[in-house]
Design a protein around this motif. Structure first.
Motif, PDB file in Angstrom:
ATOM      1  N   ASP A 180       0.829  -1.205   0.000  1.00 37.46           N
ATOM      2  CA  ASP A 180       0.000   0.000   0.000  1.00 37.46           C
ATOM      3  C   ASP A 180       0.867   1.262   0.000  1.00 37.46           C
ATOM      4  O   ASP A 180       2.014   1.228   0.448  1.00 37.46           O
ATOM      5  N   ASP A 181       0.315   2.350  -0.507  1.00 34.77           N
ATOM      6  CA  ASP A 181       0.985   3.662  -0.477  1.00 34.77           C
ATOM      7  C   ASP A 181       2.376   3.596  -1.097  1.00 34.77           C
ATOM      8  O   ASP A 181       3.302   4.266  -0.644  1.00 34.77           O
ATOM      9  N   GLU A 237      -3.965   4.368  -6.864  1.00 35.16           N
ATOM     10  CA  GLU A 237      -4.907   4.907  -5.881  1.00 35.16           C
ATOM     11  C   GLU A 237      -5.221   6.371  -6.160  1.00 35.16           C
ATOM     12  O   GLU A 237      -4.407   7.077  -6.738  1.00 35.16           O
TER      13      GLU A 237
END
Ligand code: C2E
Ligand code: MG
Ligand code: MG
Ligand code: MG
Length: 290
Positions: A180-181, A237
């Motif tokens: 993630d990220d 995202e």
């Protein structure tokens, strides 16, 4: 005069500090009640396959409805829950709930819909973590490949060898893992190479100005090329506009998540969304003439 001001300043800081400390104490107590009374709800944000427009999964995002204070976003309490250890019961609740929902959704014939769950460092590093995952899969009856755990670079770097072992354990279970990220941490690419993961989620900070900022565009191109060679999927995202979607699809990003497609929503709304997903324009149609 200066001296007096100095003292006042100091006193002001002390009050400020006291206030912060007591805010944290009361937040911790409130969190304890929230755990006992289940004041949490999961929202779900769809994840899309760009070319087909299909919903391939959803990310579970926790929401706290405090009886007096109202809505408290995760950014305001997850960190504290990490510090106090309260993240463990919270995470257990999130996992169990998310898996149960995923099982239901896939039984409705909308599937296959992957359930992505954010995993906090403390939860991941706990000795019983793998067992807990195995158990929640068994209890919910969810197929392991329909569960995707989202970890951040920091979690994996903290104790690299242990992390790699845990990831291998997850792979053996058949559970998917997304980083993630991606891009906001400091993991080296050589380290990334050793991680048995399935997907990279490019952080939204690279997406915001991607059309005008050639550095962001270069980073996206680089990550996509690298991920492709390493057999990793890429999800972007924070896609908020048709232009961003069109541009990123043209740069060979395959999977997308962001307000442009759908905001995080309660389960009832998600069911309606899955039953009749809004048509999304083909990415080529969205490109400014190029
Ligand atoms: P994250 O995992 O990176 O989740 C994505 C965040 O970006 C979510 O914020 C989501 O609402 C927001 N977002 C999605 N699309 C867009 C967009 O197009 N534009 C913008 N500006 N934002 C977008 P949210 O729900 O406030 O969650 C914030 C963070 O809190 C998450 O970041 C995650 O790190 C953490 N979190 C949320 N739920 C959980 C949970 O159940 N457990 C744990 N450990 N952490 C959680
Ligand atoms: Mg996430
Ligand atoms: Mg993220
Ligand atoms: Mg995050």
């Amino acid at each position: 005069k200066a001296k007096r001001r100095g003292r006042n300043t100091c006193q002001w800081y002390t009050e400020d500090l006291n206030r912060k400390v007591s805010e944290r104490v009361s937040l911790r107590n409130a969190l304890q009640q929230a755990i006992e009374q289940e004041q949490f709800e999961l929202y779900f944000q769809p994840q899309m396959h760009g070319l087909s427009g299909r919903v391939i999964g959803v990310e579970a995002l926790i929401r706290w409805h405090h009886p007096e204070r109202g809505f408290i976003p995760p950014g305001d309490f997850i960190g504290l829950a990490e510090d106090t250890g309260q993240i463990i019961p919270v995470s257990d609740w999130v996992l169990a709930t998310a898996c149960r929902v995923a099982k239901q959704l896939n039984a409705l014939g909308h599937g296959p819909i992957t359930m992505a769950v954010n995993v906090s460092p403390m939860h991941f590093q706990r000795p019983g973590f793998l067992k807990a995952i195995e158990q929640v899969l068994e209890e919910s009856g969810l197929a392991p490949h329909l569960l995707e755990l989202e970890l951040t670079e920091g979690v994996l770097m903290d104790s690299a060898e242990q992390a790699i072992q845990a990831l291998q354990g997850l792979r053996q279970l058949g559970v998917h893992v997304a980083l993630d990220d991606f891009g906001t941490g400091f993991s080296s690419l050589s380290y990334l190479k050793r991680l048995p993961i399935n997907r990279i989620k490019i952080d939204r900070s690279f997406v915001r100005d991607v059309i005008t900022d050639r550095h962001d565009a270069a980073i996206i191109d680089g990550v996509v090329a690298m991920a492709g060679k390493m057999g990793l999927e890429v999800l972007v995202e924070g896609v908020e506009t048709a232009e961003q979607f069109g541009y990123l699809a043209q740069r060979r990003c395959d999977y997308f998540q962001g307000y442009y497609f759908a905001r995080p929503m309660p389960l009832s709304d998600l069911r309606a969304f899955l039953a009749s997903p809004p048509a999304i324009a083909a990415p080529e149609a969205l490109m400014p003439s190029s």
